[in-house]
Every structure is written in structure tokens, then in C-alpha cells.
Design an enzyme around this catalytic site. Structure first.
Site, PDB file in Angstrom:
ATOM      1  N   LYS A  52    -100.428 -30.331 -57.348  1.00  0.00           N
ATOM      2  CA  LYS A  52    -101.590 -29.262 -57.973  1.00  0.00           C
ATOM      3  C   LYS A  52    -101.450 -29.104 -59.570  1.00  0.00           C
ATOM      4  O   LYS A  52    -102.377 -28.949 -60.245  1.00  0.00           O
ATOM      5  CB  LYS A  52    -101.248 -27.955 -57.212  1.00  0.00           C
ATOM      6  CG  LYS A  52    -101.774 -28.033 -55.701  1.00  0.00           C
ATOM      7  CD  LYS A  52    -101.221 -26.780 -54.820  1.00  0.00           C
ATOM      8  CE  LYS A  52    -101.537 -27.061 -53.498  1.00  0.00           C
ATOM      9  NZ  LYS A  52    -101.011 -25.896 -52.507  1.00  0.00           N
ATOM     10  N   GLN A  96     -97.203 -20.997 -52.595  1.00  0.00           N
ATOM     11  CA  GLN A  96     -96.908 -22.166 -51.407  1.00  0.00           C
ATOM     12  C   GLN A  96     -96.515 -21.533 -50.329  1.00  0.00           C
ATOM     13  O   GLN A  96     -95.334 -21.120 -50.334  1.00  0.00           O
ATOM     14  CB  GLN A  96     -96.251 -23.082 -52.290  1.00  0.00           C
ATOM     15  CG  GLN A  96     -96.311 -24.403 -51.548  1.00  0.00           C
ATOM     16  CD  GLN A  96     -97.632 -25.046 -51.179  1.00  0.00           C
ATOM     17  OE1 GLN A  96     -98.636 -24.903 -52.117  1.00  0.00           O
ATOM     18  NE2 GLN A  96     -97.972 -25.714 -50.405  1.00  0.00           N
ATOM     19  N   ASP A 119    -106.509 -19.285 -52.628  1.00  0.00           N
ATOM     20  CA  ASP A 119    -106.208 -19.794 -51.392  1.00  0.00           C
ATOM     21  C   ASP A 119    -107.042 -19.281 -50.319  1.00  0.00           C
ATOM     22  O   ASP A 119    -107.080 -19.806 -49.242  1.00  0.00           O
ATOM     23  CB  ASP A 119    -104.644 -19.421 -51.110  1.00  0.00           C
ATOM     24  CG  ASP A 119    -103.720 -20.733 -51.110  1.00  0.00           C
ATOM     25  OD1 ASP A 119    -104.416 -21.889 -51.235  1.00  0.00           O
ATOM     26  OD2 ASP A 119    -102.654 -20.475 -51.326  1.00  0.00           O
TER      27      ASP A 119
HETATM   28  N1  GUN Z   1     -99.165 -24.744 -47.165  1.00  0.00           N
HETATM   29  C1  GUN Z   1    -100.090 -25.718 -46.434  1.00  0.00           C
HETATM   30  N2  GUN Z   1    -101.177 -25.780 -46.958  1.00  0.00           N
HETATM   31  C2  GUN Z   1    -101.482 -24.921 -47.751  1.00  0.00           C
HETATM   32  C3  GUN Z   1    -102.275 -24.204 -48.598  1.00  0.00           C
HETATM   33  O1  GUN Z   1    -103.413 -24.751 -48.730  1.00  0.00           O
HETATM   34  N3  GUN Z   1    -101.800 -23.436 -49.669  1.00  0.00           N
HETATM   35  C4  GUN Z   1    -100.731 -22.852 -49.712  1.00  0.00           C
HETATM   36  N4  GUN Z   1    -100.490 -22.057 -50.622  1.00  0.00           N
HETATM   37  N5  GUN Z   1     -99.723 -23.412 -48.816  1.00  0.00           N
HETATM   38  C5  GUN Z   1     -99.991 -24.207 -48.154  1.00  0.00           C
END
Ligand code: GUN
Length: 304
Positions: A52, A96, A119
Site C-alpha cells: 500500500k 491494518q 477502509d
Molecule cells: N486485513 C485484511 N484485509 C484488510 C483490508 O482491506 N483492510 C485492512 N485495514 N486490513 C485488512
């Protein structure tokens, strides 16, 4: 066989759109900015957050990484999030998942300002998605899959979509998106989970089968209706001493046997993953546009 849905290629189209939006914001003196928060040393999370960060840099989005030790208290994390909420130069916040077990995930997600919740996990954004109000942020993976279906012209109207997995990150928001009375939605959706009876039969009745249950190669050829669209969301680490890293990654779909039966199928990797990041970047730029009055909130770029 060329029935692959090239997520990598489609993600590049989205990136090009996002880059243009970044340029337009920069011309107005706005630098789109996102904060990534990672708690602990989960190996997969390290990889995801790294990807990211790299993509943000490539598109001209500023990103700041907050690395917190595993033993961070919930209180300390919530305090950091409040600070980030109050930082006017910051447009997006992503924490995350998974978080260490002593931290309540729901509490964390509801502390991120819904206006910075790139998110789409804040209850306000979850509610907006369910209500069909497109002012909110859509979670990145379901948003990416929706975009894949749309851009590959896969008909969802009246289609039976079977989603394997009822998680808050993929299964539930995916269903919310596809049941809406809206273009590129209007599907009949079934969510299956570990307690579902006759799962094979349900899968076989799917026009679109979305596997997001986290079981390696769960979907076999005899569970797929000929010509159905198959979307593989799974990223599972399997121990493999013969591989240089000691493990290999497999999806939730037994790709080799399913590909010949499916009409269209996502490769894995190279299907859903790149789209998730592309939507995250799009959401970030939209958060920046909303925060700086560069877009009227109700006139967001419609993804459905
Ligand atoms: N963990 C697995 N998928 C995601 C996601 O799309 N966003 C976040 N923040 N954590 C994750």
C-alpha cells in the site's frame, strides 16, 4: 485458456484515473495524504502495508506509517487515532487488520473518523452501504470485485451470486453491494458459511461464485456451474518445505481444475489483490477531495 479476469490490468486503468485526480488536487494545492497504522509483526500485514505504501508513492499520494509494538494498549491506539482524526492535513486513515487479540477491533474501527475511513469499516459507512447511500466509503476488496464485474461486463442483474464467507471485510459488504437496487447490482445473493447445509449444491447454482472463506482450494470443479464466473479472494499460506520461503500461497479456489469449467475466473495472485489496493487509493483521493471541498459529497464518482 483465456478466460482470465486480469485484475492487474484493470487495476492499472484505475490507477491512471487516480493519478489524474491526484494531479487535479495538486494543482489546487492539496496533497492527498493517508496514514497506515500497523500494530505488531503479523507477516502478511507487513507485506500488505508495504504494498500500500509503495502504491501510494507511485501515484503521488503522501503516506505515513505508524508502527506500533504488539503490546500497545487499546487506549494508546485509540489516542493515536484521535490525533490522526484531528490532523487537517491528513485525509485517510487505515488500521491494518488483524489486530492483537487484546485490542477490540470494533472499537478501533469506530474511532477512525467516518470521513477518513478509507477502509469503509466504520459503522456509519457500513450502514450507508447497507442503505444504498453512496456517500460513504466502500470496503476495498468488495469494491474492487464490484469494479472487476462491472469493467468485465459480467451481468449481475438477476444473477445468483453465491458468496462463501460472512466476514465483515469481504462477505457481508460484498452482499450489501450486490443486493442494491442499482446498476451493476440487482443480484440475488446467498451467503454461505461454516454452518451452511448443502454448500456444494448452492455453489453449483451460482452464476457468480465469490470465494472469501479462507480455506485453501475449497472450491472444486464439481462445485461450479459450467460457464459461471469465479472470483477467488483467498490468500492462504501453506507450509511447503520445497519452496524457498518455506511456504506457498494458494487461493480458496482449486484453480487448475476449476478454470476449465468456469466462464471467467480470477487468477490468484493477479486477480482481486491488485483491485483492493486500487480502490484504497481511489478512496483516499476521494477523502481528500471531500475534505477540501473539491467534490460535493453526494456527487462522488459512482462505483455502481
Ligand atoms: N486485513 C485484511 N484485509 C484488510 C483490508 O482491506 N483492510 C485492512 N485495514 N486490513 C485488512
Amino acid at each position: 485458456m483465456d478466460n482470465l479476469i486480469d485484475g492487474k490490468l484493470i487495476a492499472e486503468t484505475l490507477h491512471a484515473e487516480t493519478e489524474q485526480e491526484v494531479q487535479a488536487l495538486l494543482a489546487k494545492g492539496v496533497l492527498p495524504s493517508v496514514a497506515f497504522v500497523r500494530v505488531g509483526e503479523d507477516p502478511a500485514s507487513k507485506v500488505y502495508v508495504g504494498m500500500k505504501e509503495k502504491m501510494a508513492a507511485r501515484l503521488g499520494i503522501k503516506s505515513t506509517l505508524h508502527l506500533l509494538p504488539e503490546e500497545t494498549t487499546e487506549k494508546a491506539l485509540l489516542e493515536l487515532l484521535k490525533e490522526l482524526n484531528n490532523d487537517a492535513s491528513l485525509h485517510g486513515i487505515l488500521v491494518q487488520a488483524p489486530l492483537p487479540s487484546h485490542i477490540r477491533q470494533a472499537k478501533v474501527f469506530e474511532t477512525v473518523s467516518p470521513l477518513k475511513d478509507v477502509d469503509g469499516f466504520h459503522p456509519v459507512n457500513v450502514g450507508k452501504l447497507m442503505l444504498g447511500d453512496d456517500d460513504g466509503f466502500v470496503p476495498c476488496t468488495p469494491g474492487g470485485i464490484h469494479e472487476l464485474l462491472k469493467r468485465c461486463k459480467i451481468e449481475t442483474r438477476g444473477a445468483h451470486v453465491v458468496i462463501l464467507g460472512r466476514g465483515n471485510i469481504v462477505g457481508k459488504p460484498m452482499a450489501s453491494l450486490l443486493i442494491q437496487k442499482a446498476p451493476h447490482a440487482n443480484a440475488t445473493v446467498t451467503i454461505c458459511h461454516s454452518q451452511t447445509r448443502n454448500i456444494g449444491e448452492l455453489c453449483r447454482s451460482a452464476d457468480i461464485l465469490i470465494a472469501a472463506l479462507g480455506v485453501p482450494e475449497f472450491v472444486k470443479a464439481d462445485m461450479v456451474k459450467p460457464n459461471a464466473t469465479v472470483i477467488d479472494v483467498g490468500v492462504n499460506r501453506i507450509t511447503d518445505p520445497s519452496s524457498p520461503r518455506g511456504y506457498r500461497l494458494v487461493g480458496d479456489v482449486d484453480f487448475k481444475t476449476v478454470q476449465p469449467v468456469a466462464g471467467r475466473i480470477t487468477p490468484n495472485p493477479g486477480g482481486v489483490g491488485p483491485m483492493t489496493i486500487a480502490i484504497l487509493m481511489k478512496n483516499t483521493v476521494r477523502a481528500a477531495r471531500m475534505a477540501t471541498g473539491s467534490v460535493s459529497v453526494s456527487k462522488q464518482d459512482k462505483t455502481h
